[in-house]
Enzyme design. Sequence first.
Site, PDB file in Angstrom:
ATOM      1  N   SER A  49       0.851  -1.202   0.000  1.00 20.26           N
ATOM      2  CA  SER A  49       0.000   0.000   0.000  1.00 20.26           C
ATOM      3  C   SER A  49       0.884   1.249   0.000  1.00 20.26           C
ATOM      4  CB  SER A  49      -0.891   0.001   1.246  1.00 20.26           C
ATOM      5  OG  SER A  49      -0.083   0.205   2.404  1.00 20.26           O
ATOM      6  N   ASP A  82      -1.327  -1.650  -3.894  1.00 18.45           N
ATOM      7  CA  ASP A  82      -2.687  -1.708  -3.344  1.00 18.45           C
ATOM      8  C   ASP A  82      -3.211  -0.276  -3.167  1.00 18.45           C
ATOM      9  OD1 ASP A  82      -4.910  -2.971  -2.197  1.00 18.45           O
ATOM     10  OD2 ASP A  82      -4.059  -2.892  -0.173  1.00 18.45           O
ATOM     11  N   HIS A  83      -4.399  -0.001  -3.674  1.00 21.66           N
ATOM     12  CA  HIS A  83      -5.048   1.311  -3.499  1.00 21.66           C
ATOM     13  C   HIS A  83      -4.196   2.506  -3.919  1.00 21.66           C
ATOM     14  CE1 HIS A  83      -8.607  -0.332  -1.622  1.00 21.66           C
ATOM     15  NE2 HIS A  83      -7.851  -1.070  -0.831  1.00 21.66           N
ATOM     16  N   GLY A 181     -10.483  -3.602   7.471  1.00 18.81           N
ATOM     17  CA  GLY A 181     -10.253  -3.583   8.911  1.00 18.81           C
ATOM     18  C   GLY A 181     -10.814  -4.784   9.637  1.00 18.81           C
TER      19      GLY A 181
HETATM   20  O1  G3H Z   1      -6.831  -1.613   2.236  1.00 18.15           O
HETATM   21  C1  G3H Z   1      -5.993  -1.249   3.047  1.00 18.15           C
HETATM   22  C2  G3H Z   1      -4.903  -2.173   3.415  1.00 18.15           C
HETATM   23  O2  G3H Z   1      -5.270  -2.929   4.543  1.00 18.15           O
HETATM   24  C3  G3H Z   1      -3.630  -1.410   3.602  1.00 18.15           C
HETATM   25  O3  G3H Z   1      -3.606  -0.752   4.832  1.00 18.15           O
HETATM   26  O4  G3H Z   1      -2.938   1.528   4.128  1.00 18.15           O
HETATM   27  O5  G3H Z   1      -2.705   0.784   6.504  1.00 18.15           O
HETATM   28  O6  G3H Z   1      -1.186  -0.125   4.733  1.00 18.15           O
HETATM   29  P1  G3H Z   1      -2.561   0.442   5.059  1.00 18.15           P
HETATM   30  P1  13P Z   2      -8.769  -6.562   5.159  1.00 15.70           P
HETATM   31  O1  13P Z   2      -8.730  -5.350   6.042  1.00 15.70           O
HETATM   32  O2  13P Z   2     -10.076  -7.264   5.263  1.00 15.70           O
HETATM   33  O3  13P Z   2      -7.618  -7.477   5.403  1.00 15.70           O
HETATM   34  O4  13P Z   2      -8.670  -6.057   3.633  1.00 15.70           O
HETATM   35  C1  13P Z   2      -7.424  -5.803   3.041  1.00 15.70           C
HETATM   36  C2  13P Z   2      -7.539  -5.134   1.726  1.00 15.70           C
HETATM   37  O5  13P Z   2      -8.579  -5.072   1.100  1.00 15.70           O
HETATM   38  C3  13P Z   2      -6.311  -4.553   1.176  1.00 15.70           C
HETATM   39  O6  13P Z   2      -6.556  -3.853  -0.005  1.00 15.70           O
HETATM   40 ZN    ZN Z   3      -8.436  -2.887  -0.086  1.00 15.04          ZN
END
Ligand code: G3H
Ligand code: 13P
Ligand code: ZN
Length: 311
Positions: A49, A82-83, A181
Site C-alpha cells: 500500500s 494496493d489502493h 479492517g
Molecule cells: O486496504 C488497506 C490495506 O489494509 C492497507 O492498509 O494503508 O494501513 O497499509 P494500510
Molecule cells: P482486510 O482489512 O479485510 O484485510 O482487507 C485488506 C484489503 O482489502 C487490502 O486492499
Molecule cells: Zn483494499
Amino acid sequence: MLVTTTEMFKKAYNGGYAIGAFNVNNMEIIQGITEAASELKSPLILQVSKGAREYANHTYLVKLVEAAVSLYPDMPIALHLDHGDSFELCKSCIDGGFTSVMIDMSSKSFDENVEVTKKVVEYAHSKGVVVEAELGTLAGIEDDVKVEEGKQSYTDPSTVEEFVDKTHCDSLAIAIGTSHGAYKFKPGTNPKLRFDILEEVSRRIPGFPIVLHGASSVPQEFVEMINKYGGNMPGAIGVPEDQLRHAAELSVCKINIDSDIRLAMTGNIRKYFAEHPDHFDPRQYLKPARAAVKEMVAHKIKNVLGSAGKI
Ligand code: G3H
Ligand code: 13P
Ligand code: ZN
C-alpha cells in the site's frame, strides 16, 4: 521471476479458485507468506500500500520481494500496488519494478474514475504492467481515505460494462458488502455478502477477473489471544470463510488479506511478551509472529482460496 496476474487470473477464473493478495510491510511478513505459498505450490500476489511504501521504503520492499523470488524460482509471484490514489504513485511503482497496480478512484465520480484509470492503464500497458480498478466503495480505511459506515455503496452492475470498455482495466474490484479492517459486521448480525451483485456483474462482463477487498475473516482465535494478553478488540468480526470460498468459486480471482496478518502477528507477540517478560531480543518474538503468519496463510490457501498446487 516476478509475473503479472494475467495468467494467474485466467487459470483461477476457469478453475474456480482465487489467488491470495497479501499486504506486506516488512521482512517477516514476506517470509511467512512466501514460505506457506511455496510449500503449497500456490501462485501468490504480494501487495504494497501507499502506507507500506511510506513505512518501509519502496526499495526495501522491492528488494525483499526480489529476495523471495530468487529463493523460490518456480513460484509465480506478482508485486502489486494496493489502493494507488494517483497517476503519479502508480507510475512510480510501474517504473520501480511492480508488475501490477491498482488505481482506486472509487470515491470519485464515474467520469473521473474512468479518466484517471484510463490514463494509468495506457501507461501501465505500455510497460507490460496490469491494472486493477474499483467501482463502488467499501467502508473502512483505505490509506488516507476513510469511508464512513453508511457512506459505502455497493457496485452498480449496470455500470461495469461501460467502465471496462472505456478504461481497458485488467481486473475490477467491486463492493458487495465487505469492508476494510477488523470490524466488518455488527456483533449478533448475520454477515451476508451480496452474491446477487457479483453474479450480475459477471453476467455482464463474463470471463473478467473480479477482486474482493476487505476479505479478512478475522479469526476469533487471534482476537481472543489479543484480548487475553492485554489487548482490547471487542466485537472484531470478519467475513465468514465459506462465503469467501463461494466467491472464489465464482468470478472472484483475487482475495485481499491484510487485517488477518496483523491479528496473527499482534496476538502472538502479545502472548510472547506476557509469557516472557524478561526477553527483549526482537528475533525472539518475531519468530512466533512469522510462524503464525505462515500458518494462517497456509490455512487460507488450502481452505478458502483453493489455490494449492496451482503453479
Ligand atoms: O486496504 C488497506 C490495506 O489494509 C492497507 O492498509 O494503508 O494501513 O497499509 P494500510
Ligand atoms: P482486510 O482489512 O479485510 O484485510 O482487507 C485488506 C484489503 O482489502 C487490502 O486492499
Ligand atoms: Zn483494499
